[in-house]
Design a protein around this motif. Structure first.
Motif, PDB file in Angstrom:
ATOM      1  N   ARG A 399       0.832  -1.205   0.000  1.00 51.21           N
ATOM      2  CA  ARG A 399       0.000   0.000   0.000  1.00 51.21           C
ATOM      3  C   ARG A 399       0.866   1.253   0.000  1.00 51.21           C
ATOM      4  N   ALA A 400       2.029   1.137   0.621  1.00 50.27           N
ATOM      5  CA  ALA A 400       2.917   2.296   0.695  1.00 50.27           C
ATOM      6  C   ALA A 400       3.700   2.515  -0.593  1.00 50.27           C
ATOM      7  N   GLY A 401       3.938   1.441  -1.342  1.00 47.43           N
ATOM      8  CA  GLY A 401       4.722   1.557  -2.569  1.00 47.43           C
ATOM      9  C   GLY A 401       4.067   0.795  -3.698  1.00 47.43           C
ATOM     10  N   GLY A 402       4.833   0.498  -4.699  1.00 45.08           N
ATOM     11  CA  GLY A 402       4.292  -0.205  -5.850  1.00 45.08           C
ATOM     12  C   GLY A 402       4.891  -1.594  -5.970  1.00 45.08           C
ATOM     13  N   PRO A 403       4.392  -2.356  -6.911  1.00 43.30           N
ATOM     14  CA  PRO A 403       3.268  -2.024  -7.777  1.00 43.30           C
ATOM     15  C   PRO A 403       1.940  -2.114  -7.026  1.00 43.30           C
ATOM     16  N   ALA A 404       0.917  -1.482  -7.585  1.00 44.66           N
ATOM     17  CA  ALA A 404      -0.400  -1.519  -6.956  1.00 44.66           C
ATOM     18  C   ALA A 404      -1.206  -2.721  -7.404  1.00 44.66           C
ATOM     19  N   ALA A 405      -1.001  -3.175  -8.640  1.00 41.24           N
ATOM     20  CA  ALA A 405      -1.800  -4.285  -9.151  1.00 41.24           C
ATOM     21  C   ALA A 405      -1.182  -4.829 -10.433  1.00 41.24           C
ATOM     22  N   TYR A 406      -1.517  -6.068 -10.729  1.00 40.09           N
ATOM     23  CA  TYR A 406      -1.227  -6.679 -12.013  1.00 40.09           C
ATOM     24  C   TYR A 406      -2.544  -6.820 -12.772  1.00 40.09           C
ATOM     25  N   VAL A 407      -2.527  -6.466 -14.054  1.00 38.58           N
ATOM     26  CA  VAL A 407      -3.734  -6.523 -14.876  1.00 38.58           C
ATOM     27  C   VAL A 407      -3.492  -7.486 -16.035  1.00 38.58           C
ATOM     28  N   ILE A 408      -4.384  -8.445 -16.169  1.00 37.99           N
ATOM     29  CA  ILE A 408      -4.283  -9.420 -17.258  1.00 37.99           C
ATOM     30  C   ILE A 408      -5.522  -9.258 -18.124  1.00 37.99           C
ATOM     31  N   PRO A 409      -5.396  -8.661 -19.317  1.00 38.13           N
ATOM     32  CA  PRO A 409      -6.572  -8.474 -20.177  1.00 38.13           C
ATOM     33  C   PRO A 409      -7.158  -9.815 -20.611  1.00 38.13           C
ATOM     34  N   VAL A 444      -3.140   5.425 -19.651  1.00 41.57           N
ATOM     35  CA  VAL A 444      -3.421   4.020 -19.928  1.00 41.57           C
ATOM     36  C   VAL A 444      -4.789   3.658 -19.360  1.00 41.57           C
ATOM     37  N   THR A 445      -5.609   3.054 -20.208  1.00 39.53           N
ATOM     38  CA  THR A 445      -6.925   2.597 -19.778  1.00 39.53           C
ATOM     39  C   THR A 445      -6.959   1.078 -19.797  1.00 39.53           C
ATOM     40  N   TYR A 446      -7.420   0.495 -18.694  1.00 37.49           N
ATOM     41  CA  TYR A 446      -7.532  -0.954 -18.564  1.00 37.49           C
ATOM     42  C   TYR A 446      -8.998  -1.328 -18.763  1.00 37.49           C
ATOM     43  N   ALA A 447      -9.243  -2.278 -19.641  1.00 42.96           N
ATOM     44  CA  ALA A 447     -10.601  -2.572 -20.082  1.00 42.96           C
ATOM     45  C   ALA A 447     -11.410  -3.288 -19.011  1.00 42.96           C
ATOM     46  N   ALA A 448     -12.681  -2.965 -18.969  1.00 46.97           N
ATOM     47  CA  ALA A 448     -13.615  -3.679 -18.105  1.00 46.97           C
ATOM     48  C   ALA A 448     -13.556  -5.165 -18.426  1.00 46.97           C
ATOM     49  N   GLY A 449     -13.672  -5.985 -17.402  1.00 46.03           N
ATOM     50  CA  GLY A 449     -13.588  -7.426 -17.570  1.00 46.03           C
ATOM     51  C   GLY A 449     -12.202  -7.992 -17.373  1.00 46.03           C
ATOM     52  N   SER A 450     -11.182  -7.118 -17.365  1.00 44.52           N
ATOM     53  CA  SER A 450      -9.817  -7.602 -17.161  1.00 44.52           C
ATOM     54  C   SER A 450      -9.676  -8.226 -15.782  1.00 44.52           C
ATOM     55  N   TRP A 451      -8.833  -9.235 -15.699  1.00 42.33           N
ATOM     56  CA  TRP A 451      -8.496  -9.801 -14.393  1.00 42.33           C
ATOM     57  C   TRP A 451      -7.458  -8.905 -13.715  1.00 42.33           C
ATOM     58  N   VAL A 452      -7.590  -8.747 -12.402  1.00 43.71           N
ATOM     59  CA  VAL A 452      -6.689  -7.883 -11.640  1.00 43.71           C
ATOM     60  C   VAL A 452      -6.246  -8.606 -10.369  1.00 43.71           C
ATOM     61  N   ILE A 453      -4.953  -8.537 -10.098  1.00 42.61           N
ATOM     62  CA  ILE A 453      -4.399  -9.028  -8.829  1.00 42.61           C
ATOM     63  C   ILE A 453      -3.929  -7.817  -8.039  1.00 42.61           C
ATOM     64  N   PRO A 454      -4.717  -7.343  -7.075  1.00 42.62           N
ATOM     65  CA  PRO A 454      -4.245  -6.236  -6.232  1.00 42.62           C
ATOM     66  C   PRO A 454      -3.083  -6.712  -5.372  1.00 42.62           C
ATOM     67  N   THR A 455      -2.132  -5.847  -5.129  1.00 45.80           N
ATOM     68  CA  THR A 455      -0.943  -6.278  -4.384  1.00 45.80           C
ATOM     69  C   THR A 455      -1.068  -6.086  -2.878  1.00 45.80           C
ATOM     70  N   ASP A 456      -2.098  -5.401  -2.413  1.00 48.79           N
ATOM     71  CA  ASP A 456      -2.222  -5.209  -0.966  1.00 48.79           C
ATOM     72  C   ASP A 456      -2.977  -6.385  -0.364  1.00 48.79           C
ATOM     73  N   GLN A 457      -2.348  -7.550  -0.438  1.00 47.83           N
ATOM     74  CA  GLN A 457      -2.897  -8.767   0.167  1.00 47.83           C
ATOM     75  C   GLN A 457      -1.758  -9.584   0.741  1.00 47.83           C
ATOM     76  N   GLU A 458      -2.106 -10.449   1.680  1.00 46.47           N
ATOM     77  CA  GLU A 458      -1.095 -11.073   2.527  1.00 46.47           C
ATOM     78  C   GLU A 458      -0.188 -12.066   1.789  1.00 46.47           C
ATOM     79  N   PHE A 459      -0.675 -12.701   0.725  1.00 51.35           N
ATOM     80  CA  PHE A 459       0.142 -13.690   0.027  1.00 51.35           C
ATOM     81  C   PHE A 459       0.719 -13.132  -1.272  1.00 51.35           C
ATOM     82  N   ILE A 460       0.797 -11.836  -1.400  1.00 51.75           N
ATOM     83  CA  ILE A 460       1.207 -11.237  -2.669  1.00 51.75           C
ATOM     84  C   ILE A 460       2.641 -11.598  -3.051  1.00 51.75           C
ATOM     85  N   ALA A 461       3.462 -11.960  -2.081  1.00 48.47           N
ATOM     86  CA  ALA A 461       4.840 -12.339  -2.412  1.00 48.47           C
ATOM     87  C   ALA A 461       4.870 -13.487  -3.414  1.00 48.47           C
ATOM     88  N   LEU A 462       3.903 -14.411  -3.327  1.00 46.95           N
ATOM     89  CA  LEU A 462       3.857 -15.502  -4.302  1.00 46.95           C
ATOM     90  C   LEU A 462       3.645 -14.947  -5.702  1.00 46.95           C
TER      91      LEU A 462
END
Length: 896
Positions: A399-409, A444-462
């Motif tokens: 939350r303090a730094g990046g990345p904020a999320a991974y987006v897979i169209p 940059v616009t990310y399209a609706a329906g894209s899969w997103v992995i937010p990084t502010d979660q406990e297992f994000i290191a994986l």
């Protein structure tokens, strides 16, 4: 009766009860017929489970739980060992562990309260490399002592504070096969021979390299169990200590994984030192740490991947003698560098030699396991609270730094490959969401329906370990010396190896993060502990059905993974036949199903850098729609071509116990290519062309010559086993059997067959078929050239049939690989080459890029009426490289 008399009576009563309980617990030898660790004796998996069932029947401190099914159909069991009171409340303790593992919404005060109430959950197992035989044997004695030594204060402390998940083995099939093979041959020369087949179906020793891909049923069984229980410690036993040390323990050698949570690394280091100290207290000398090659860089070890989920996870390596046979060592057997027995900082009690056998290995493993349990019993509250702390630290850091999320169209060249990748990450506990509306960051616009992995979660290191590009550090053996070799791979970035488009959203301020959260719809169940499986009985095990490539990926026991599905298949255009782009891996399932159904398959060549496509004709419209929908592919209705392809008759060379052959077979089966195993003797018999159209030789350093097997283990990065090429000088005469095999392969190709050689097996074809090709990396030392198992970019022309479906720049897995230069007389085509300038490194490490510039990475060589396909990389590496599977498939179909 006086107060003292009453106290004495109570003590006597308790002691009598303890003695009665101890006497009711059967010894291992009373069930299996010998003491664990006895010379020339190995308990099989069946023996071991029979003993654990006897313990379950005899003791209220052990509950034996079925946890899934192996590839060969054996039931996995875990023994829950703790006090009777703890086992009665085990669901509550598991609930606490799972809540602390999912820390969001818990204050520190709440976490402390739960840690105080809970019990440490510790996973210890007998290992998974089944030729490392002491591991399962030690679990028998460990279980017996924990149940029978109720008067021991240390044991009682463990039972009061720890719930032990004791797995006799995490490879039931291999345990049974290896122990059976040994006991059948004990007392004969056959006792020291290797098992003639892989000790785990498809993968053998690589069963410890599949922890993030989860291709194997066995990997998924363990991952499911860990998500059900969320232990604080995972300890996996191995048996390859660097001689003459008796056991290797953490800390790990450099480098360690970039995203390993700091607190977990500290915990593992502390546990390693604790084990060493307690072994010394038991009089077991010779423990060592670090500096011995066991680094923790690769993210796929089953005994290290849990670190990325805030679990203190590690392995140790105990000395191995000769299966169950003892051996005597003198000081002369010890390497000269250690013969002075000088104490070292991390090896302070040098082993001086002597008698060493299976019982000694069992003693070291037993002592190490007891040390871990003792640590957990003393540090119970800290272990539980640190699980919360480490998870919260991951959230706060991102939350303090990046990345904020991974987006897979969802718009991908192969949408199913993206689903393959995401299901694996989700099965590992990482939450995946979906954009409900377009989301814009900057321009940059990310399209609706894209899969997103937010990084502010406990297992994000994986996720970070498998999605980010790896940059293996430049660590040298000495100043100016050769690079240190990674213990395993240096680079494996999944979007690159799987051919998946992924974008990364950098650091966001809080308003932007809030906007992103608002635009996301979590997939599967509600995020948090309720999203993880809650059952721990056999029904909670993993579906043992063979892995299905799409649309159901065999991960449907995990709700979030089940919710990740590809876009629906679609058909456009008009015409009686279906044209399918081979960029989609499921195109090959489609053509194999079409052949099986009696339809025809044709190939329409590409041109001008544009890929050709496969055309299926002779299927009714309803069957076409069912095929497209089931496989989630895109197809176009087209005219049916006149010329068709025949379903290829494929042979896969099987030298015996070859991992790369096993992985190749796994890939072929997943995409429904029938193949026939082909032995060295069958090759030598000749007449191959009458039976087969294509023969595959996996990453075998000797090709089809005698002395092969264990393919895929890697080797020196410059592929020193490879022949320099035609004109390199006369080779010594081959033994008769090898000469017959060479003659048979040569006749097969000259008669119109296709020989497909992967990676190091290309050397066999170049030398013995006398192909006009040279390996330009031959003879280079590590100071000149080194790649260390990395992803490198190659340039391809997708209009060439073998390369159809690839992008013009494609990442390939380079590991002990060759690079080619064609010589006078070459007929054929360069299928892939390295760029003339710059570095081809995509992920991992590369030294000596100049030796690759302009060189070929894959060739199609005409040889008589047939062809030899030389892939100077591993297109099916460990079932991970979905992006390059298709080059093998194209080579097999006969598309021209």
């Amino acid at each position: 009766m006086s107060r003292v008399s009453r106290l004495i009576a109570v003590v006597l009563l308790v002691s009598s009860a303890a003695l009665a309980a101890q006497s009711s617990v059967p010894t291992p030898e009373s069930v299996i017929g010998f003491k664990p660790g006895a010379d020339f004796k190995l308990a099989t998996y069946d023996d071991t489970i029979r003993y654990f069932k006897a313990l379950d029947a005899a003791s209220t401190k052990l509950t034996l739980v079925p946890m899934g099914t192996s590839t060969q159909g054996r039931t996995y069991y875990v023994a829950l060992i703790s006090s009777e009171r703890n086992l009665a409340r085990v669901d509550r303790y598991r609930e606490i562990a799972r809540r602390l593992a999912s820390p969001q919404g818990l204050t520190e005060a709440q976490a402390r309260a739960l840690a105080g109430e809970g019990k440490a959950i510790v996973h210890i197992d007998g290992g998974l490399h089944s030729t490392e035989v002491a591991g399962p044997q030690h679990t028998l004695q460990l279980a017996y002592d924990l149940l029978s030594k109720s008067g021991d204060a240390g044991v009682q402390r463990i039972l009061d504070n720890v719930v032990l998940m004791l797995w006799p083995t995490i490879n039931p099939d291999g345990h049974q096969m290896v122990a059976e093979h040994y006991m059948k041959n004990v007392g004969t020369p056959g006792a020291s021979t290797s098992l003639p087949v892989l000790y785990q179906e498809y993968v053998g020793h690589d069963n410890n390299r599949d922890a993030y891909m989860l291709n194997m049923i066995e990997s998924r069984v363990m991952e499911q169990a860990w998500r059900q229980w969320e232990p604080q410690i995972i300890y996996v036993h191995h048996q390859t200590a660097p001689f003459p040390t008796r056991i290797w323990l953490p800390p790990f050698a450099e480098p360690i994984a970039l995203h390993a949570p700091f607190l977990m690394s500290r915990t593992v280091n502390t546990i390693g030192m604790t084990i060493a100290q307690q072994l010394e207290e038991r009089g077991l000398v010779g423990a060592t740490h670090m500096g011995t090659g066991f680094d923790a860089w690769y993210a796929g070890y089953i005994d290290y991947t849990p670190m990325f989920k805030n679990i203190a996870s590690f392995w140790t390596e105990t000395a191995l003698a000769n299966m169950a046979a003892p051996r005597d060592y003198t000081i002369k057997d010890i390497p000269q560098a250690y013969q002075d027995l000088r104490p070292q900082s991390l090896y302070p009690s040098p082993w001086a030699g002597g008698h060493f056998g299976l019982s000694d290995s069992v003693a070291y493993m037993y002592g190490a396991s007891m040390a871990v349990l003792d640590y957990a019993a003393h540090q119970k509250d800290t272990l539980l609270l640190n699980r919360w702390r480490s998870g919260m630290a991951q959230i706060a850091q991102h939350r303090a730094g990046g990345p904020a999320a991974y987006v897979i169209p969802k718009s991908q060249r192969d949408p199913v490959a993206a689903v393959e990748m995401l299901k694996r990450v989700a099965f590992g506990g990482v939450r995946v969401s979906e954009l409900t509306a377009d989301f814009t960051v900057g321009d940059v616009t990310y399209a609706a329906g894209s899969w997103v992995i937010p990084t502010d979660q406990e297992f994000i290191a994986l996720a970070r370990e498998v999605l980010d590009v790896q940059k293996y550090p430049d660590i040298r053996e000495s100043p100016g010396g050769a690079p240190e070799q990674p213990y395993d791979a240096a680079g494996w970035t999944l979007p690159l190896s799987m051919g998946v488009e992924m974008r990364t959203i950098g650091a966001l301020d809080e308003p932007a993060r809030a906007a992103l959260r608002k635009a996301l719809k979590p997939l599967g169940q509600t995020p948090g502990p309720a999203a993880r499986p809650s059952r721990y009985d056999s029904a909670g095990g993993v579906d043992p059905a063979p892995y299905d490539s799409a649309p159901g990926l065999g991960f449907e026991t995990q709700p979030l993974a089940a919710a990740i599905v590809p876009p629906a298949g679609a058909i456009t255009g008009d015409g009686p036949a279906l044209g399918i782009d081979p960029a989609q891996n499921n195109a090959f399932r489609a053509i194999n199903q079409a052949w099986k159904a009696g339809a025809t398959v044709a190939w329409t060549p590409g041109a001008g850098g544009r890929s050709g496509r496969y055309v299926i004709a002779g299927m009714a419209p309803d069957a076409q729609r069912a095929l497209v929908q089931t496989l989630a592919i895109r197809a176009e209705r087209v005219a049916a071509p006149a010329a068709t392809l025949r379903a290829p008759r494929i042979a896969l060379f099987n030298p015996g116990a070859s991992m790369d052959e096993g992985w190749t077979r796994w890939v072929l089966e997943r995409f429904e290519f029938p193949s026939t195993p082909l032995s060295a003797d069958e090759i030598a018999a000749g007449g191959l062309r009458a039976t087969f159209d294509a023969i595959i030789v996996a990453d075998e350093p000797r090709g089809v010559l005698a002395g092969g097997g264990r393919g895929g283990r890697g080797g020196a990065p410059g592929a020193p086993a490879a022949a320099a090429g035609r004109g390199a000088g006369a080779a010594p005469a081959l033994p008769e059997g090898d000469a017959n095999r060479v003659r048979a392969i040569d006749e097969f190709v000259r008669a119109g067959g296709t020989l497909v050689c992967l990676n190091r097996s290309t050397a066999f074809a170049i030398e013995h078929l006398k192909l006009p090709v040279r390996n330009t990396l031959q003879g280079l030392g590590r100071q000149e050239f080194f790649a260390g198992g990395s992803l490198l970019n190659v340039q391809v022309d997708p209009s060439q049939s073998v390369m159809a479906g690839l992008t013009p720049t494609t990442a390939v897995f380079f590991n002990a690989s060759p690079a080619f230069e064609t010589l006078v007389g070459f007929r054929g085509a360069v299928l892939a080459r390295y760029a003339d300038a710059g570095s081809p490194l995509a992920s991992g490490y590369l030294l000596g890029e100049e030796h690759l510039r302009g060189k070929a990475a894959a060739l199609e060589v005409q040889h008589g009426e047939g062809r030899v396909i030389l892939f100077g990389f591993r297109p099916q590496w460990r079932g991970q490289t979905f992006g390059t599977f298709k080059v093998i498939f194209n080579a097999l179909t006969g598309a021209r």
